[in-house]
Design a protein around this motif. Sequence first.
Motif, PDB file in Angstrom:
ATOM      1  N   UNK A 117       0.836  -1.202   0.000  1.00 23.07           N
ATOM      2  CA  UNK A 117       0.000   0.000   0.000  1.00 23.07           C
ATOM      3  C   UNK A 117       0.872   1.254   0.000  1.00 23.07           C
ATOM      4  N   UNK A 118       1.923   1.240   0.787  1.00 22.67           N
ATOM      5  CA  UNK A 118       2.816   2.390   0.829  1.00 22.67           C
ATOM      6  C   UNK A 118       3.569   2.556  -0.491  1.00 22.67           C
ATOM      7  N   UNK A 119       3.920   1.446  -1.128  1.00 22.06           N
ATOM      8  CA  UNK A 119       4.565   1.506  -2.438  1.00 22.06           C
ATOM      9  C   UNK A 119       3.636   2.162  -3.453  1.00 22.06           C
ATOM     10  N   UNK A 120       2.361   1.784  -3.439  1.00 23.73           N
ATOM     11  CA  UNK A 120       1.405   2.412  -4.349  1.00 23.73           C
ATOM     12  C   UNK A 120       1.308   3.907  -4.120  1.00 23.73           C
ATOM     13  N   UNK A 121       1.274   4.314  -2.872  1.00 20.87           N
ATOM     14  CA  UNK A 121       1.201   5.740  -2.551  1.00 20.87           C
ATOM     15  C   UNK A 121       2.415   6.476  -3.077  1.00 20.87           C
ATOM     16  N   UNK A 122       3.603   5.954  -2.786  1.00 24.04           N
ATOM     17  CA  UNK A 122       4.830   6.666  -3.140  1.00 24.04           C
ATOM     18  C   UNK A 122       5.087   6.640  -4.648  1.00 24.04           C
ATOM     19  N   UNK A 123       4.917   5.480  -5.281  1.00 27.88           N
ATOM     20  CA  UNK A 123       5.168   5.397  -6.723  1.00 27.88           C
ATOM     21  C   UNK A 123       4.167   6.224  -7.508  1.00 27.88           C
ATOM     22  N   UNK A 124       2.941   6.293  -7.020  1.00 29.32           N
ATOM     23  CA  UNK A 124       1.899   7.043  -7.719  1.00 29.32           C
ATOM     24  C   UNK A 124       1.841   8.512  -7.369  1.00 29.32           C
ATOM     25  N   UNK A 125       2.716   8.976  -6.467  1.00 27.34           N
ATOM     26  CA  UNK A 125       2.676  10.376  -6.047  1.00 27.34           C
ATOM     27  C   UNK A 125       1.378  10.728  -5.328  1.00 27.34           C
ATOM     28  N   UNK A 126       0.824   9.775  -4.605  1.00 28.10           N
ATOM     29  CA  UNK A 126      -0.487   9.958  -3.965  1.00 28.10           C
ATOM     30  C   UNK A 126      -0.297  10.458  -2.529  1.00 28.10           C
ATOM     31  N   UNK A 127       0.320  11.602  -2.413  1.00 30.50           N
ATOM     32  CA  UNK A 127       0.737  12.088  -1.098  1.00 30.50           C
ATOM     33  C   UNK A 127      -0.428  12.606  -0.259  1.00 30.50           C
ATOM     34  N   UNK A 128      -1.600  12.670  -0.867  1.00 33.50           N
ATOM     35  CA  UNK A 128      -2.773  13.083  -0.096  1.00 33.50           C
ATOM     36  C   UNK A 128      -3.313  11.960   0.780  1.00 33.50           C
ATOM     37  N   UNK A 129      -2.848  10.735   0.571  1.00 35.39           N
ATOM     38  CA  UNK A 129      -3.362   9.599   1.332  1.00 35.39           C
ATOM     39  C   UNK A 129      -2.798   9.623   2.752  1.00 35.39           C
ATOM     40  N   UNK A 130      -3.668   9.858   3.719  1.00 36.09           N
ATOM     41  CA  UNK A 130      -3.278   9.879   5.128  1.00 36.09           C
ATOM     42  C   UNK A 130      -3.180   8.448   5.663  1.00 36.09           C
ATOM     43  N   UNK A 131      -2.473   8.260   6.800  1.00 38.66           N
ATOM     44  CA  UNK A 131      -2.357   6.904   7.364  1.00 38.66           C
ATOM     45  C   UNK A 131      -3.690   6.211   7.578  1.00 38.66           C
ATOM     46  N   UNK A 132      -4.713   6.946   8.013  1.00 40.17           N
ATOM     47  CA  UNK A 132      -6.017   6.308   8.237  1.00 40.17           C
ATOM     48  C   UNK A 132      -6.600   5.781   6.931  1.00 40.17           C
ATOM     49  N   UNK A 133      -6.356   6.490   5.829  1.00 36.12           N
ATOM     50  CA  UNK A 133      -6.844   6.025   4.534  1.00 36.12           C
ATOM     51  C   UNK A 133      -6.022   4.842   4.030  1.00 36.12           C
ATOM     52  N   UNK A 134      -4.727   4.854   4.283  1.00 33.65           N
ATOM     53  CA  UNK A 134      -3.898   3.715   3.925  1.00 33.65           C
ATOM     54  C   UNK A 134      -4.367   2.458   4.662  1.00 33.65           C
ATOM     55  N   UNK A 135      -4.810   2.649   5.902  1.00 29.43           N
ATOM     56  CA  UNK A 135      -5.339   1.534   6.686  1.00 29.43           C
ATOM     57  C   UNK A 135      -6.565   0.934   6.004  1.00 29.43           C
ATOM     58  N   UNK A 136      -7.428   1.785   5.417  1.00 28.10           N
ATOM     59  CA  UNK A 136      -8.584   1.285   4.671  1.00 28.10           C
ATOM     60  C   UNK A 136      -8.145   0.376   3.526  1.00 28.10           C
ATOM     61  N   UNK A 137      -7.119   0.803   2.793  1.00 27.11           N
ATOM     62  CA  UNK A 137      -6.635  -0.010   1.677  1.00 27.11           C
ATOM     63  C   UNK A 137      -6.092  -1.342   2.182  1.00 27.11           C
ATOM     64  N   UNK A 138      -5.343  -1.299   3.271  1.00 26.99           N
ATOM     65  CA  UNK A 138      -4.812  -2.543   3.844  1.00 26.99           C
ATOM     66  C   UNK A 138      -5.942  -3.505   4.201  1.00 26.99           C
ATOM     67  N   UNK A 139      -7.000  -2.963   4.780  1.00 26.67           N
ATOM     68  CA  UNK A 139      -8.080  -3.803   5.289  1.00 26.67           C
ATOM     69  C   UNK A 139      -9.011  -4.313   4.193  1.00 26.67           C
ATOM     70  N   UNK A 140      -8.927  -3.748   3.006  1.00 29.11           N
ATOM     71  CA  UNK A 140      -9.654  -4.328   1.876  1.00 29.11           C
ATOM     72  C   UNK A 140      -9.026  -5.657   1.467  1.00 29.11           C
ATOM     73  N   UNK A 141      -7.766  -5.843   1.831  1.00 28.37           N
ATOM     74  CA  UNK A 141      -7.022  -7.015   1.391  1.00 28.37           C
ATOM     75  C   UNK A 141      -6.831  -8.003   2.534  1.00 28.37           C
TER      76      UNK A 141
END
Length: 356
Positions: A117-141
């Motif tokens: 999830x962090x790789x997707x954020x960094x490679x995609x330049x998705x710097x608006x994604x806060x930790x709480x939102x990253x947690x949502x992505x983790x929990x989808x998987x």
Amino acid sequence: MATESFVIRTPASSANIGPGFDVIGLALSLYLELHVTIDRTKTTSSFPLNCRITYEGDGEADVPLDPDANLVTRVALYVLRCHNQRSFPVETHVHIKNPIPLGRGLGSSGAAVVAGVMLGKEAGGLHHLEPSRLFDFCLMIERHPDNVGAALFGGFVGTYLNPLKPEDVARKEIPLSEVLPAPAGGVDTGAQPPAPPLGIGHHIKFPWSPAIKAVAIIPEFEVATAKAREVLPAVYPRADVTFNLQRIALLPVALGQTPPKPDLIYLAMQDKLHQPYRQTLIPGLTEIVESMTPSTQPGLLGVCLSGAGPTILALATDHFEEIADRIIARFTRQGIQCSWKLLEPAEGTQVTRSQA
């Protein structure tokens, strides 16, 4: 900027600490690292989905290196495609260094999901994604928030899931195949994955006494999480549920006190919801967990199964090697070889950037 490079560092974790089945997790000082380089001077790539993967560490002979099959990059692709980016930036190289034993109860898959999830954020330049939102992505998987919560946020954490819809309450996991198409040899199917709802899960950090370390005894065999869940009952006796509830009310307080109180921690780490049922998968588990107490072993605070096992986690203040040797001796009598590591609570996932 011709070349972009960064390192993602994600800790291992131990879930189900004592009575905290599917609730409490602990980040541990053993780290999965992604060393990522993106060559911004290139406009085309010969690699599938613009990504080359190399790997070193545990499971080196078996981990897939195709970006649509490797768990880390497949998770990253999910994040990217939810933001209308169909592949990695051209000439992305992901070198994975993994010292976390696979299938041993130290959160190897949770670390891979969080790092992805962090790789997707960094490679995609998705710097608006806060930790709480990253947690949502983790929990989808991975719908086990204790491992991914510890790996993402670090420390000693309590986690919980929000019911999203009536039909979602009964679901334990959302398979990766539902959020990304099955691997297709690097061919983009064009399917748009479902983005995570907001606020799937939440966490709270508990205090941890700096005097307490974790001795991880790692047997040389694997226990699949799915198999470890199959042995659990669908219905529990009320007395066993009450037993765990009483202890989970004590545990976060007990582990945060300085100096630690060994008898209180030992009491608070007892469990009746998963360890008794998993002894069929881990020879000698009950004997190992019950073989030592603070009164018979100096330095010991408590012993529990780490995650789904087979790793045993012993919390202690000293005499670490002696504790490890005693537990290893129990496994040796069963014909099982082990290694051990002295670990401590770790910070959550970190990203270090450099530019060339």
